[in-house]
Design an enzyme around this catalytic site. Sequence first.
Site, PDB file in Angstrom:
ATOM      1  N   CYS A 181       6.262  11.682   9.154  1.00 38.25           N
ATOM      2  CA  CYS A 181       7.465  11.626   9.493  1.00 38.25           C
ATOM      3  C   CYS A 181       8.281  10.302   9.538  1.00 38.25           C
ATOM      4  CB  CYS A 181       7.276  11.800  11.213  1.00 38.25           C
ATOM      5  SG  CYS A 181       5.769  13.271  11.322  1.00 38.25           S
TER       6      CYS A 181
ATOM      7  N   ASP B  29       4.047  13.585  17.076  1.00 40.55           N
ATOM      8  CA  ASP B  29       3.602  14.704  17.724  1.00 40.55           C
ATOM      9  C   ASP B  29       2.384  15.666  16.989  1.00 40.55           C
ATOM     10  OD1 ASP B  29       6.528  14.473  18.677  1.00 40.55           O
ATOM     11  OD2 ASP B  29       5.550  15.297  20.425  1.00 40.55           O
TER      12      ASP B  29
ATOM     13  N   LYS C 215      10.482  12.181  18.821  1.00 44.45           N
ATOM     14  CA  LYS C 215      10.660  11.071  19.781  1.00 44.45           C
ATOM     15  C   LYS C 215      11.555   9.980  19.332  1.00 44.45           C
ATOM     16  CE  LYS C 215       8.446  13.470  21.240  1.00 44.45           C
ATOM     17  NZ  LYS C 215       8.480  14.874  21.278  1.00 44.45           N
TER      18      LYS C 215
ATOM     19  N   CYS D  18       8.797  17.512  10.640  1.00 43.10           N
ATOM     20  CA  CYS D  18       8.751  18.934  10.346  1.00 43.10           C
ATOM     21  C   CYS D  18       9.993  19.806   9.893  1.00 43.10           C
ATOM     22  CB  CYS D  18       8.194  19.468  11.689  1.00 43.10           C
ATOM     23  SG  CYS D  18       6.572  18.750  12.311  1.00 43.10           S
TER      24      CYS D  18
ATOM     25  N   SER E  97       6.763  22.370  22.008  1.00 43.70           N
ATOM     26  CA  SER E  97       7.091  21.850  20.673  1.00 43.70           C
ATOM     27  C   SER E  97       8.050  22.737  20.152  1.00 43.70           C
ATOM     28  CB  SER E  97       5.962  21.688  19.778  1.00 43.70           C
ATOM     29  OG  SER E  97       6.522  21.862  18.397  1.00 43.70           O
TER      30      SER E  97
END
Length: 585
Positions: A59, A91, A134, A211, A500
């Site tokens: 990410c 995450d 986040k 994602c 999520s």
Amino acid sequence: MKDGLGNKTMTNEPVSYWSDADQGLRAVELRAAGFEPTEAAKTNAVVTIANAYTNAHRCNNRVRRIADLLVEAVAAKGGQGLLVGAPAVSDALTQGTDNAGYSLVSRDLMADCMETGHYAHHGNAMIVVSGCDKTGAAALMPLARTNAFGLVVYPGTSSPGRVDFEPWASKGNNLTIMDYVEGSAAREAGRITEDKLLSLQRCVMPGSGTCGAMFTANTMSTIAEAIGMILPRGASHPADYDADSDIHDDVKHQAHASVDALYNLTKLGIRPRDIMVREAFENAVVTAYATGGSTNLYLHILAIAREADVPFTIEDIQRIGEGVPLIANLQPHGAYAMVSLHNIGGVPVVMKALLEAGYLHGDVMTVTGKTLAENLANVPLPQDIPNQDVVFPVAQPLAAAGNHISLLTGSLAPESGVLKLSGKTLEAGEFRGTARVFENEADAMAAIRGDKIVAGDVIVVRNVGPVGAPGMPEMIQLTIQLQGRGLGKDVALITDGRFSGVSHGILVGHISPEAAKGGPIGAVRDGDTIVINPISRRLDIDIPIEELATRMKTPTTPDLSALPAGSVLNKYRRLVSSAHYGCVV
Ligand code: FES
């Protein structure tokens, strides 16, 4: 600068009390850090390049490359880009573990790190490079807090993948991490072979990036663009071409264009709080609902609004969002990956449709130095883009308004809870089921895996809220198991934790007050009847109110003293507000 009490006040520009003699000390410091003091003295701006780089996950592993590019681009304009780091929590790597609480905690920690580095290094301006969920939320917080000239650069989302077997082949080149995790649960339930699972594992995510659909990271990048703090079409690009390639050309373009934009904003005197005004928050909510954004937007928009000093409540989000049709055909509710949206023009296509239909304020300022309406002037409407069904016209939406996320209240959620239906409607108009109560995610998972959860159950996972967990972890593994076992439409899940962006089903999260703060979710018992009604926007337990009050006299609260006194989780537990107020600290 200090106020009359001697406290440091938030200034927009650094103020120095250094004497000429002190400048000599500064020269020593600069030289030792590898800077030429005379060159540094000529700089026209110190630009904080606030970035949450780590090589630990896909990410944010491209963030350092982008940050270095920004430093070069700032130097080319006569400025000095100084890197300020912050922790990036994935995450994907923490969900379903004891460390999952660190994810939400890291949002505020990141904002604090960026503020600290910015002021400590005497920054004049700030570019934030955001990534995973986040970090994306945190990106806007230090900009709103410091009001330093600045904007956000998004590292990009993961390129989608494809396989040649059903049910995934028909999705084409739009597979994302969601397809792997649901395939994994399907394998566990004996519904696909090991070979197919391995193919999914190899193919769904060919390179770095967040994602790859309208999950939380892309929800937050979409919000950052919609609120005016990312350049147009900057919220949807792929991070790279594959794991071995350099960053995507569109990211390079965004990085260079963002430095140009920053200097333009400085020239025009436009600061983040000139952009992040109330109308811009309303635009962000509208766009997030129209694209099917994650439930996490409820927490993060409230936290960002607080930083921007814009009065904005959870009821505002509900009131604005419930009138917005779902028009973006993106996973998890739809068919496409984020890159498919990028390829037809990105978030501006969605916003153009919404602006034309009267859902957006077109006169708000953005980081281009132009208004939103000016930015969208030459963007086509979805119906004018041939051969695409990624974005639907507002008049023929994917789902009518009121069917995405709804704020519930009721005897189980005196403050609020957040229901996510993502375009689905409940056939009976409500879901009425039997409570199966768990004090943590692991026990609930064991029950699902042990085939002890059946159609008609309402799984209740409590003591996983912002204080109880602490850190309000996401119950994604449970939702994936339910989907993988074909129970997504027949079993509901309610919790004081979060979900999520990948999660879908009949899900109510963010229940406030949480069990650890004496909320009534702590009083639910196995066998109680729970009623979820999206039409009346109620979440109730079907027992007499007197019985509920009696049970709440003996709450099932966890031991809150178990964490080391100095730990970040302990501090968080002491400071954090309820989800109803955005879990701000
Ligand atoms: Fe990082 Fe999803 S786990 S963006």
